[in-house]
Design an enzyme around this catalytic site. Structure first.
Site, PDB file in Angstrom:
ATOM      1  NE  ARG A 221      -4.220  -1.531   0.136  1.00 21.86           N
ATOM      2  CZ  ARG A 221      -4.445  -2.655  -0.678  1.00 21.86           C
ATOM      3  NH1 ARG A 221      -3.581  -2.853  -1.584  1.00 21.86           N
ATOM      4  NH2 ARG A 221      -5.303  -3.388  -0.628  1.00 21.86           N
ATOM      5  CG  HIS A 269      -3.007  -1.027  -6.791  1.00 18.19           C
ATOM      6  ND1 HIS A 269      -3.421  -0.193  -5.868  1.00 18.19           N
ATOM      7  CD2 HIS A 269      -2.978  -2.116  -6.534  1.00 18.19           C
ATOM      8  CE1 HIS A 269      -3.704  -1.119  -5.069  1.00 18.19           C
ATOM      9  NE2 HIS A 269      -3.504  -2.391  -5.467  1.00 18.19           N
TER      10      HIS A 269
END
Ligand code: NAP
Ligand code: GLV
Length: 309
Positions: A221, A269
């Site tokens: 993250r 991502h």
């Protein structure tokens, strides 16, 4: 049995069709405000009103591995949160991290630049014994990544909360072993869940414990990394560079210096995508287990509310 589907940024129809086929006899509906209360929910980043209305949920199934956003919501009391347990993500993560490590170690980024300039030249081969790789987080994804890296004969270390034994991987656990782990790492891979304990873990104080010329790969993250600390350490020559798949703000803002930094590679991502067929099969099987009264301890991926992952 009723299943409510509420996934932001996801095309609902193929999920609804897949879940209906996998759960015959149940009612599976895309949620809209005012809908009937369901027994189970399949979600990604649902708005708070979804949980405020869905007060009878017994299980909340996240269509991703990370539940950091979900656990910040006010959830209905008594509902178990279940994350994806691999579902085809670990092999993707192994591909991504091995690619990033090998690209850096074999200097393919440099070769790409040479070739783009029409230059035929050789770089001195590096010694893999000097490129010890440290994987932070030895869960479903981290363990698979560590074992895949081992296949390329790199020294591989890992760090986790509880003690692990993984063949060929030097395992460290707990806060008191963290600095010792960092000091032996040349390429750092982050595969931790985002929790209050792990937020900002890749800050100046910790990154400067790594071996000289260290390289950072963040596939967990964005909030694990302090962006300005990474940039300052790369620009000062303390770190060699980074491959980053996740960011504090996504999409990465157009003006962010990561986009154009010559020593930073960014991807949107995408290191381990949710695979629809695998995820539907896994979630449907778990819904059926819960519905048939299986104890939660027998279901993989049930989130520990105290730990936050
Ligand atoms: P997991 O199975 O829950 O594994 C988490 C690992 O982190 C465990 O080994 C755990 O230790 C360790 N850990 C947690 N808190 C820690 C702490 N404070 N100190 C040391 N170790 C700690 O999770 P996973 O399925 O491997 O997924 C990991 C993360 O990858 C997800 O949370 C998500 O954020 C990220 N992810 C990213 C993508 C992407 O496309 N970029 C895709 C999927 C997942 P214990 O073993 O002791 O519990
Ligand atoms: C993706 O980032 C996930 O958590 O599955």
């Amino acid at each position: 049995m009723r299943v409510a589907f509420c996934c932001t940024d996801t095309k609902a129809q193929p999920w609804l069709e897949g879940l209906r086929a996998a759960l015959p006899g149940s009612v599976v509906e895309d949620w809209s405000p005012g809908a009937s209360c369901a027994d189970y929910a399949v979600v990604w980043a649902p708005p708070q009103p979804f949980f405020d209305e869905q007060t009878t949920l017994k299980g909340i199934f996240n269509i991703g591995a990370g539940v950091d956003a979900l656990v910040k919501s006010r959830l209905p009391a008594g509902a178990a949160v279940v994350r994806l347990d691999d579902a085809g993500m670990s092999v993707q993560m192994a591909e991504y991290v091995c690619h990033a490590v090998i690209r850096h170690f074999r200097q393919f980024d440099g070769y790409e630049a040479d070739v783009a300039g029409g230059k035929w030249s050789y770089r001195k081969p590096l010694d893999r014994a000097d490129f010890s790789i440290g994987v932070m987080g030895l869960g479903v994804l981290g363990e698979r990544v560590a074992l895949a890296l081992k296949q390329f004969e790199f020294p591989v270390l890992g760090w986790s909360g509880s003690a692990k034994a993984i063949k060929g991987v030097q395992c460290f656990s707990g806060d008191d072993r963290f600095q010792l782990f960092l000091a032996s790492v040349r390429i750092l891979v982050c595969l931790l869940p985002l929790t209050p304990e792990t937020e900002n873990i890749m800050c100046r104080a910790n990154l400067t414990q790594l071996m000289p010329d260290a390289y950072v790969i963040n596939v967990a993250r964005g909030a694990h990394l302090v962006d300005d600390d990474l940039l300052a350490l790369i620009d000062s020559g303390r770190l060699a560079g980074a491959t980053l798949d996740v960011f504090r703000q996504e999409p990465l803002p157009a003006a962010h210096p990561f986009w154009s930094h010559p020593k930073i590679t960014v991807t949107p991502h995408t290191s381990a995508r949710t695979l629809r067929a695998e995820s539907i099969a896994q979630i449907a099987a778990k819904i059926m287990s819960m519905h048939n009264g299986a104890p939660l301890s027998s279901i993989a991926g049930v989130v520990d509310a105290k730990k936050g992952y």
